[in-house]
Design a protein around this motif. Structure first.
Motif, mmCIF file in Angstrom:
data_model
loop_
_atom_site.group_PDB
_atom_site.id
_atom_site.type_symbol
_atom_site.label_atom_id
_atom_site.label_comp_id
_atom_site.label_asym_id
_atom_site.label_seq_id
_atom_site.Cartn_x
_atom_site.Cartn_y
_atom_site.Cartn_z
ATOM 1 N N ALA A 174 48.380 37.289 37.287
ATOM 2 C CA ALA A 174 48.752 37.309 38.475
ATOM 3 C C ALA A 174 50.055 36.416 39.107
ATOM 4 O O ALA A 174 50.855 36.859 39.883
ATOM 5 N N ALA B 12 47.862 35.050 44.562
ATOM 6 C CA ALA B 12 46.641 34.776 45.003
ATOM 7 C C ALA B 12 45.802 36.163 45.397
ATOM 8 O O ALA B 12 44.746 36.227 45.312
ATOM 9 N N ALA C 87 44.226 37.308 42.268
ATOM 10 C CA ALA C 87 43.374 36.395 41.891
ATOM 11 C C ALA C 87 42.016 36.252 42.624
ATOM 12 O O ALA C 87 40.654 36.129 42.009
ATOM 13 N N THR C 88 42.196 36.230 44.044
ATOM 14 C CA THR C 88 40.838 36.005 44.646
ATOM 15 C C THR C 88 39.905 36.958 44.387
ATOM 16 O O THR C 88 38.708 36.688 44.254
ATOM 17 N N GLN D 219 39.391 31.376 46.816
ATOM 18 C CA GLN D 219 40.463 31.175 47.649
ATOM 19 C C GLN D 219 41.310 29.904 47.509
ATOM 20 O O GLN D 219 42.680 29.771 47.110
ATOM 21 N N SER E 213 42.851 30.292 43.812
ATOM 22 C CA SER E 213 43.961 31.163 43.909
ATOM 23 C C SER E 213 45.199 30.472 44.467
ATOM 24 O O SER E 213 46.237 30.626 43.952
#
Length: 251
Positions: free
Chosen positions: A146, A158, A161-162, A177, A180
């Protein structure tokens, strides 16, 4: 920039900050196509300028998410440290690429992410007991990937990653979230520094956006904790497609 333009940019920052808090991305993903289209900036300059708003927004959003869903320090550190290291490499590559190719790559990245999120909406949900499905050191691999993408595209990682945290590691949407954002904080900081050193930041535009974002990101975080999780995912996917269309129109 005259005072009226500054006020309008603060208002734009209010909208972007709300969206950043809602989706746990700091606002950069929508800010990049918006400033690129509205102000005619090339891809690298749009990414660098958006980061001026994103960095303080991410820091404030982490605090707000931590207040509502305590962020595990080990998980945040595993994501953040590896993200920081790989973001240096990604951002160093980004500032040397052709802006038109960068924009095409960014559009493709958004569309792929949107399709992945939409695919997950039709999958049968897997029961989640709140624990990670894999040992937390595995988060370093996610943080590194990420961070590299975040450094390359200026979005903090993010957005990648989320969905991975929810689908692979089994976290809830709001916990994903928050984590992230923890990943995004160090990577966005080093990415902004890299872009600034290469003259790819419009500070006169970015600073009013940052003021507006700081005033509104808490509202976005509050909304994220009141909306149903499925609705959050639908809105996030629609948001990605809309951003890709905006940028694709300018390509």
């Amino acid at each position: 920039m005259d005072p009226l333009e500054s006020v309008l940019n603060v208002l734009l920052g209010l909208v972007l900050g709300t969206l950043g808090g809602l989706f746990g991305i700091g606002g950069g993903l929508i800010a990049i196509p918006v400033v690129g289209v509205l102000f005619g900036l090339d891809q690298q300059l749009a990414q660098g300028t958006a980061l001026v708003m994103v960095v303080p927004n991410v820091l404030l959003a982490i605090w707000r998410y931590h207040q509502r869903n305590r962020i595990d320090i080990r998980h945040a550190a595993a994501l953040g440290i590896s993200s920081f290291c790989l973001a240096i490499a990604g951002s160093s590559i980004a500032v040397s690429l052709d802006p038109a190719q960068m924009r095409i790559g960014f559009v493709g990245f958004l569309l792929a992410l949107a399709l992945y999120n939409l695919f997950r909406l039709i999958q049968r949900p897997v029961p989640n007991n709140g624990e990670l499905r894999y040992p937390w050191p595995w988060l370093t691999a996610l943080g590194g990937a990420a961070g590299a993408l975040g450094g390359l595209f200026g979005v903090g990682g993010a957005v990648l990653a989320t969905p991975v945290l929810t689908s692979v590691f089994g976290t809830s949407q709001v916990v994903a979230q928050g984590l992230s954002l923890s990943l995004a904080a160090p990577s966005t900081g080093v990415t902004l520094a890299t872009y600034a050193l290469h003259g790819q930041v419009n500070w006169a535009l970015g600073l009013p956006l940052a003021v507006g974002g700081l005033l509104s990101i808490s509202l976005g975080v509050k909304l994220a904790h009141t909306l149903p999780e499925r609705m959050l995912r639908v809105l996030f996917s629609a948001f990605l497609v809309f951003s890709a269309i905006m940028l694709g129109y300018e390509t």
